[in-house]
Design an enzyme around this catalytic site. Sequence first.
Site, PDB file in Angstrom:
ATOM      1  N   LYS A  13      -4.913   3.334   6.032  1.00 10.78           N
ATOM      2  CA  LYS A  13      -4.870   4.664   6.626  1.00 10.78           C
ATOM      3  C   LYS A  13      -4.457   5.480   5.516  1.00 10.78           C
ATOM      4  O   LYS A  13      -4.013   5.428   4.475  1.00 10.78           O
ATOM      5  CB  LYS A  13      -3.852   4.618   7.628  1.00 10.78           C
ATOM      6  N   LYS A  18      -2.981   3.596  -0.696  1.00  7.95           N
ATOM      7  CA  LYS A  18      -3.986   2.791  -1.189  1.00  7.95           C
ATOM      8  C   LYS A  18      -4.356   3.001  -2.507  1.00  7.95           C
ATOM      9  O   LYS A  18      -4.444   2.393  -3.522  1.00  7.95           O
ATOM     10  CB  LYS A  18      -5.460   3.288  -0.505  1.00  7.95           C
ATOM     11  N   LYS A  44     -10.945  12.792  -0.611  1.00  5.73           N
ATOM     12  CA  LYS A  44      -9.839  13.565  -1.425  1.00  5.73           C
ATOM     13  C   LYS A  44     -10.266  13.425  -2.878  1.00  5.73           C
ATOM     14  O   LYS A  44      -9.592  14.309  -3.572  1.00  5.73           O
ATOM     15  CB  LYS A  44      -8.444  12.854  -1.173  1.00  5.73           C
ATOM     16  N   ASP A 130      -9.739   4.162   9.063  1.00  4.09           N
ATOM     17  CA  ASP A 130     -10.150   3.151   9.955  1.00  4.09           C
ATOM     18  C   ASP A 130     -11.632   3.169   9.813  1.00  4.09           C
ATOM     19  O   ASP A 130     -12.393   3.971   9.372  1.00  4.09           O
ATOM     20  CB  ASP A 130     -10.027   3.638  11.404  1.00  4.09           C
TER      21      ASP A 130
END
Length: 291
Positions: A13, A18, A44, A130
Amino acid sequence: MSKQIKKIAIYGKGGIGKSTTTSNISAALVEAGYKVLQFGCDPKSDSTNTLRNGKYIPTVLDLLRKKSKVDAHEAIFEGFKGVYCVEAGGPAPGVGCAGRGIITAVELLKQQNIFEELDLDFVIFDVLGDVVCGGFAVPIREGIAEHVFTVSSSDFMSIYASNNLMKGIEKYSNSGGALFGGIIANSINTSYQKAIIDDFVKKTSTQVVEYVPRSITVTQAELSGHTTIEAAPKSQQAEVYRNLARKIAKHTESRVPTPLETDQLREWSAQWADQLLAIEAGEVRGEKESI
Ligand SMILES: Nc1ncnc2c1ncn2[C@@H]1O[C@H](COP(=O)(O)OP(=O)(O)O)[C@@H](O)[C@H]1O
Ligand SMILES: [Mg+2]
């Protein structure tokens, strides 16, 4: 003869860690002498920042907006100890589909055989979220990645996203899709957080690859524009990331997970809510654990 390139995708998420985790894995792998390319698949476009002193790089989609034919080399930048960095990029906010950007970027590098040309040992895709959009499933589908990991804390929304990812893997597993390697448990500092994640992996027939504590060393490193491996190489946290990287480098056995149905997941979390209340009330261990 070209060597086997290990292709790994790391999902999770938004905001769960990450890019931080992926960049530290990449840094640990280059430090160990491997050739690594980190492929940021988040609109991003900040996946590889801490591998390059906090600096942003032009994304594949940026380059394609400027001219129709892009040489893939223009999108590849070197960072810490020669790690290769690529950012897929995204559409301008409010227009277009972020998933398409990933498809375009991956295709560009594949068509020009860049992974083979750079003689890579590892390609690591850092992918948002997701699996709700076909584009974000690209690294899972079509054998682009072989092993998928997810970064998750013990928070429900994060576990929910991991469960969704497992559903995506299950769906594509019959058509040559990637398989699931395990959960990288991030921000695990208390025994109840560990217990929640441990229980979730048991329910879904998978495993925890590594427990990564939440640590101020990571915050300091990020603020200075570096990975923990680079900014604090002798720290305990750097050792945690090195262990994780070693496990991922050695990892061979991925499998089809058994995600929970939405109502099962709700039931499971409700049962944990009751247990946490009991812990808070001091009924379980006879002592109050800080939450
Ligand atoms: N183990 C950790 N300890 C401390 N801070 C962390 C840790 N993991 C992630 N963070 C912080 O959480 C924020 C979000 O992390 P990031 O890797 O950018 O998330 P994502 O890529 O999943 O959106 C960053 O400020 C990062 O420094
Ligand atoms: Mg990120």
